[in-house]
Design a protein around this motif. Structure first.
Motif, short mmCIF file in Angstrom:
data_model
loop_
_atom_site.label_atom_id
_atom_site.label_comp_id
_atom_site.label_asym_id
_atom_site.label_seq_id
_atom_site.Cartn_x
_atom_site.Cartn_y
_atom_site.Cartn_z
N PHE A 96 0.82 -1.20 0.00
CA PHE A 96 0.00 0.00 0.00
C PHE A 96 0.87 1.27 0.00
N GLY A 97 0.39 2.28 -0.72
CA GLY A 97 1.07 3.55 -0.81
C GLY A 97 0.66 4.51 0.29
N THR A 98 1.06 5.78 0.11
CA THR A 98 0.89 6.78 1.17
C THR A 98 -0.57 6.98 1.56
N TRP A 99 -1.45 7.17 0.58
CA TRP A 99 -2.83 7.52 0.92
C TRP A 99 -3.61 6.34 1.47
N SER B 243 2.28 -1.11 4.40
CA SER B 243 2.81 -0.10 3.48
C SER B 243 4.04 -0.65 2.74
N ARG B 244 4.34 -0.05 1.60
CA ARG B 244 5.37 -0.63 0.74
C ARG B 244 6.78 -0.12 1.00
N SER B 245 6.92 0.96 1.80
CA SER B 245 8.26 1.47 2.05
C SER B 245 8.30 2.27 3.35
N ARG B 246 9.51 2.46 3.84
CA ARG B 246 9.73 3.27 5.04
C ARG B 246 9.30 4.72 4.80
N GLU B 247 9.53 5.21 3.59
CA GLU B 247 9.16 6.58 3.27
C GLU B 247 7.65 6.77 3.27
N VAL B 248 6.91 5.73 2.88
CA VAL B 248 5.44 5.78 2.93
C VAL B 248 4.98 6.00 4.36
N ILE B 249 5.60 5.33 5.32
CA ILE B 249 5.24 5.51 6.72
C ILE B 249 5.48 6.94 7.16
N ARG B 250 6.61 7.49 6.77
CA ARG B 250 6.92 8.87 7.15
C ARG B 250 5.91 9.85 6.57
#
Length: 540
Positions: free
Chosen positions: A49-52, A276-283
């Motif tokens: 899953f992405g950011t939104w 979520s798909r990445s650490r940056e997405v969590i941020r």
């Protein structure tokens, strides 16, 4: 309550409820993987899953049926003390900015599905992992129950299910129907179902809140009148006006702080994070999370509006649904009721999935069937997700629904006791695994017994979550007091056990695991497949 069935509102509510049910079943085809019979796919949405989408899932922790029903109901009954939910959702953000990215990284590096997976890998202790898993399941059940209570409150106001004198089956039939729908699409689609429905849920919630904050005060003569009416009611009841009395401020502060610390200890919060798909997405997702809290303060004002509107209910959980029915045109009341109902379905689905994952990974696989294949893990998790919802349903049917918020607060007392092992473990390996286990037990026992001894006008036991803090003489949140005892015991025993050279277990993680991102994780996975390389330690 008004008599009879509000046919227009019921029709609008049913239309939205049917639409999201269909979406829940169709979600199984969304981003359908090649192999759907794994916990990564069914229980974590393929970790894709992405950011939104992640933001919507995490937002389910803030805007649930609890938010719509219980928080304004607490303000309706007790005044500004019910606003504790606003500061605690502000306090939580610095905390999650700090530890959620680290948790995502280490879990993706090692393929951990649950917090108990991480604790087992970090401290080399199946016993401590079992304690974390047990606590997560136990604390989640009353939280799911609270969502079901929210749906029932809406249907009661709509006139569905009969009155207090109706036989139990007819009276609880709406709840049984909601349970059946939730169980069916969660079993079929896993985490993809609430991920898809979350878009509809949050859109409805934002629309209803904006309209309510503008439309209802206009009908009531403005916010000046709303606050004046509320202040008069609290003063007449001896509550001292809009502000909580001085003797209740320690309770308010400790409840806000303790709730903030507990919020992202819940299994469903971690499940949404790990999907979520990445650490940056969590941020990015956590950066925009305060948008939810901005609206939470406005939503809480509905409790004051219910007083100004002259809403009279015997069950405080019905105050806001009744306010909507009294103030809105029937068609928009149906929209508002749909927002509450769908606001219950999304988090309840995530909660049941998260609890099922805990059982499957950290009880079934660790202690019952260590050689279970991924397909079998998924099958067990699906079945357990049904059993968890049955347990929550029994919780609702056998306990007093008028104090539903206390069920969730009791769960908060329990889940807070996993904080030292989870958050502490993300930053240090200093704590001894046995000390963490004993500290957890002390916190759980003290918290449960203290809560059992709290009485209220409607309950002899578990009547609240505040009690006098030993040694201070002020009333405070039981969960935070239990947490302090937990940490004190853990620290003292860690010194003792280290001095005695007690075995500390094997740490399966490495410092670089806590800052790894997607590309590094994929490179590590690829390295394990090349001849001559050794896989990273993974106790899963």
């Amino acid at each position: 309550m008004t008599g009879g069935v509000n046919a227009v509102a019921l029709a609008v509510f049913a239309l939205f409820f049917l639409a999201v049910t269909v979406m829940g079943f169709l979600a199984a085809r969304w981003r359908k993987p090649g192999n759907e019979h794994t916990l990564d796919e069914w229980g974590l949405g393929g970790r894709s899953f992405g950011t939104w989408i992640t933001w919507f899932l995490l937002g389910g922790d803030v805007y649930t049926a609890y938010t719509f029903v219980a928080v304004p109901a607490a303000i309706y009954a007790a005044g500004a003390a019910g606003f504790f939910a606003v500061p605690y959702t502000i306090l939580v953000y610095p905390l999650i900015f700090t530890f959620l990215p680290r948790l995502w990284s280490v879990c993706h590096r090692h393929g951990y599905v649950t917090t108990a997976d991480f604790v087992r890998g970090r401290f080399g202790s199946k016993g401590l992992s079992l304690a974390v898993a047990f606590t997560g399941i136990l604390a989640t059940m009353p939280y799911i129950a609270l969502q079901l209570v929210g749906i029932q409150a809406v249907l009661d106001v709509l006139g569905v299910g009969g009155g207090e004198n109706t036989n139990w089956f007819i009276k609880d039939l709406p709840l049984l129907i909601a349970f059946g729908v939730l169980a069916a699409y969660t079993y079929s689609s896993g985490l993809r179902a609430p991920a898809v429905i979350a878009f509809v849920k949050d859109t409805l919630i934002y629309v209803v809140i904006v309209v309510a904050i503008i439309y209802i005060p206009i009908k009531l003569g403005g916010f000046d009148h709303v606050f004046a009416q509320a202040s008069e009611k609290y003063a007449a009841a001896g509550a001292g006006g809009l502000l909580p009395p001085a003797q209740g401020r320690w309770t308010y502060a400790t409840l806000a702080l303790g709730s903030a610390m507990a919020m992202f200890m819940y299994p469903h919060s971690i499940t949404a994070t790990l999907s979520s798909r990445s650490r940056e997405v969590i941020r990015r997702s956590t950066t925009v999370m305060p948008l939810y809290t901005l609206m939470l303060g406005l939503l809480a004002l509905l409790g004051f509006m219910a007083i100004a509107a002259g809403v009279k209910v015997t069950n405080g959980q019905l105050a806001i649904p009744q306010l909507f029915e009294d103030m809105f045109p029937s068609w928009f009341a149906g929209v508002a009721f749909a927002a509450i109902g769908i606001g219950a379905l999304v988090p309840a689905a995530i909660m049941s999935i998260a609890a099922a994952n805990l059982f499957t990974r950290n009880i079934y696989k660790d202690f019952i069937r260590p050689d279970a294949a991924p397909q079998q893990e998924t099958k067990v998790s699906k079945l357990v997700s049904l059993l968890v919802k049955v347990g929550a349903l029994v919780f609702v049917l056998t306990m007093d629904k008028t104090v539903a918020i206390n069920f969730q607060l009791l769960g908060g007392i329990w889940i807070l006791q996993t904080f030292p092992a989870l958050v502490g473990g993300l930053f240090t390996r200093w704590f001894h695994r046995w000390a963490l286990l004993v500290g957890w037990a002390v916190g759980m026992i003290y918290g449960t017994l203290a809560a059992y001894g709290v009485a209220s006008p409607t309950q002899e036991h578990f009547g609240g979550s505040a009690k006098e803090i030993p040694g201070i003489g002020q009333s405070g949140y039981i969960g935070l007091t239990a947490f302090v005892f937990n940490v004190a015991v853990t620290v003292v025993l860690t010194f003792v056990l280290k001095a005695a050279n007690a075995p500390e277990g094997i740490d399966a993680t490495a410092p670089g695991d806590y800052t790894a991102d997607t590309a590094e994780t994929e490179a590590m996975s690829a390295a394990t497949l090349r001849p001559g390389t050794s896989p990273a330690p993974n106790p899963s």
